[in-house]
Motif scaffolding. Sequence first.
Motif, PDB file in Angstrom:
ATOM      1  N   TRP A 137      -2.004  -2.500   4.963  1.00  0.00           N
ATOM      2  CA  TRP A 137      -2.490  -1.665   3.974  1.00  0.00           C
ATOM      3  C   TRP A 137      -0.979  -0.807   3.599  1.00  0.00           C
ATOM      4  CZ3 TRP A 137      -1.772   3.411   4.244  1.00  0.00           C
ATOM      5  CH2 TRP A 137      -1.749   4.319   5.499  1.00  0.00           C
ATOM      6  N   ILE A 138      -0.265  -0.565   4.546  1.00  0.00           N
ATOM      7  CA  ILE A 138       0.873   0.034   4.298  1.00  0.00           C
ATOM      8  C   ILE A 138       1.929  -0.652   3.233  1.00  0.00           C
ATOM      9  CG2 ILE A 138       3.184   1.010   5.273  1.00  0.00           C
ATOM     10  CD1 ILE A 138       1.339   1.865   7.662  1.00  0.00           C
ATOM     11  N   GLN A 139       1.960  -2.144   3.717  1.00  0.00           N
ATOM     12  CA  GLN A 139       2.744  -3.071   3.184  1.00  0.00           C
ATOM     13  C   GLN A 139       2.301  -3.244   1.879  1.00  0.00           C
ATOM     14  OE1 GLN A 139       4.406  -5.688   7.019  1.00  0.00           O
ATOM     15  NE2 GLN A 139       2.793  -6.501   5.610  1.00  0.00           N
ATOM     16  N   GLY A 140       0.970  -3.344   1.676  1.00  0.00           N
ATOM     17  CA  GLY A 140       0.328  -3.505   0.347  1.00  0.00           C
ATOM     18  C   GLY A 140       0.704  -2.340  -0.470  1.00  0.00           C
ATOM     19  N   ALA A 141       0.499  -1.132   0.035  1.00  0.00           N
ATOM     20  CA  ALA A 141       0.680   0.179  -0.651  1.00  0.00           C
ATOM     21  C   ALA A 141       2.218   0.291  -1.426  1.00  0.00           C
ATOM     22  CB  ALA A 141       0.383   1.311   0.031  1.00  0.00           C
ATOM     23  N   THR A 142       2.984  -0.362  -0.547  1.00  0.00           N
ATOM     24  CA  THR A 142       4.512  -0.320  -1.068  1.00  0.00           C
ATOM     25  C   THR A 142       4.616  -0.643  -2.560  1.00  0.00           C
ATOM     26  OG1 THR A 142       5.168  -2.318   0.011  1.00  0.00           O
ATOM     27  CG2 THR A 142       5.415  -0.395   1.273  1.00  0.00           C
ATOM     28  N   LEU A 143       4.014  -1.718  -2.871  1.00  0.00           N
ATOM     29  CA  LEU A 143       4.196  -2.557  -4.121  1.00  0.00           C
ATOM     30  C   LEU A 143       3.439  -1.405  -5.197  1.00  0.00           C
ATOM     31  CD1 LEU A 143       5.120  -4.423  -6.132  1.00  0.00           C
ATOM     32  CD2 LEU A 143       2.998  -5.710  -5.882  1.00  0.00           C
ATOM     33  N   VAL A 144       2.423  -0.608  -4.912  1.00  0.00           N
ATOM     34  CA  VAL A 144       1.908   0.532  -5.725  1.00  0.00           C
ATOM     35  C   VAL A 144       2.674   1.555  -5.963  1.00  0.00           C
ATOM     36  CG1 VAL A 144       0.187   1.835  -6.034  1.00  0.00           C
ATOM     37  CG2 VAL A 144      -0.503  -0.162  -4.902  1.00  0.00           C
ATOM     38  N   VAL A 145       3.405   1.966  -4.675  1.00  0.00           N
ATOM     39  CA  VAL A 145       4.642   3.023  -4.852  1.00  0.00           C
ATOM     40  C   VAL A 145       5.612   2.503  -5.731  1.00  0.00           C
ATOM     41  CG1 VAL A 145       6.016   4.614  -3.457  1.00  0.00           C
ATOM     42  CG2 VAL A 145       3.806   3.899  -2.709  1.00  0.00           C
ATOM     43  N   VAL A 146       6.121   1.373  -5.404  1.00  0.00           N
ATOM     44  CA  VAL A 146       7.341   0.730  -6.255  1.00  0.00           C
ATOM     45  C   VAL A 146       6.614   0.855  -7.824  1.00  0.00           C
ATOM     46  CG1 VAL A 146       8.330  -1.344  -7.213  1.00  0.00           C
ATOM     47  CG2 VAL A 146       8.336  -0.802  -4.714  1.00  0.00           C
TER      48      VAL A 146
END
Length: 437
Positions: A120-129
Amino acid sequence: MSNSAQSNHRALRQRIYNDALKTAMTERGLLPDRLLTPESRLHDASPALNALYESYSWAAHSLKARAWLQAAIFFNFLLMSFDYFVSPSLLVATLIIRGFIMSSILLGLYFLWGRQRASWIQGATLVVVSATIMIGSGALGALGGVSLFERYTTGALFTVATAILFFPIGFRWTVAAVVTAIVLHAVMLVTGPVRDPLLALSTSYFYSGAIVAFASTRKATLRSQWNSFKSKIRELRDQEALAKLNAELKVVANLDPLTGIQNRRSTQENIARIWDDPAYAKPAIAVLMLDIDNFKQLNDTLGHATGDDCIKGVADKISLALHDGGIVSRHGGEEFLVVLTDTTASDAFAVAERIRKSVESLQLNTPGNAPASPVTVSIGLALWAGDQTPDMLINRADEALYDAKRKGKNQTVVAQPPQDISAHPGQAHSQKAHDAA
């Protein structure tokens, strides 16, 4: 971003990648063959397999995400010059937004991808980007005026689209990033400095279709990566099975099918290896040639089945008498060859006598009520001398074997040294021991 950091990241990726493949290859319960078919999907996998695949996926593809973030940081600094060029009034804003806020966030995400995190952290990075690119670009565009605003928001949308192709995350997080980008784009067009909000929304709709297409491509990529993982596991398992089969075939090719001991060809290879290895002292090498006494008569009288039992029984007795300390092979028919290393003349003679006496205890089952047939062997013993080749040493042992046959069988005869070489003290000692026996 130093070379050492990059090297450490590559080493970590390689270790996790290898561990994941090794686990998937060996633990059949975790990844059964039914999941290796082209029809299987990742959602068919167990939680444990999902976790393993996430490790593999990070190791195989995290470099792509880091490469995109590194490029984004680099171009972010280049765009600072562009901001100032198109609108000098943006200097302070671009230093703060691009130079500090956006670059800091992207750099933090770059280091975050330096090792595997929770999915979920790795997935959330794209949302942050997605949010960082859209909001940062939109803020600078709004400060730069109408034309710059529309240009910057559109460019930001396509920048997010490229990120979607590079980040190795689950599809639901890809969708979350796409929705974030589209919603922010639409909100900024409605609330920002645009000439015609309706036209802006229709434009947003057009570009949103493009980014959705990128997301669809990402879904196909994820499916391809899962199939690639399965294909690699199948290939590794096939290679392992083939290697195991080849090893078994090699063992079978080196063994005599009747007795299970080495055959003549494999023994010749072992002798050649020993002969060429300086670790084996040639003066400490001895050869025993053994032949079952009266075997033809036994075979003709009791039948080939009993003859085969006799050969197998003698092979077992020889192997047990050696105590795993030499090479034993079926040389042909009822003949056996034994190679001893790191031995002395007296020790070699003792081994030969131990074999001979052990064979004497072998009792063959005979048809009907006939008494058990005794079995004996004659043995020729030759010790290395001078510059003899393996064939010469075996021939001397064979000649000594025939001497044993001529002298009455069921005995060990030590071959005399070649005529041009005087007997070694050990050989003289063994001959005296034989004479005494």
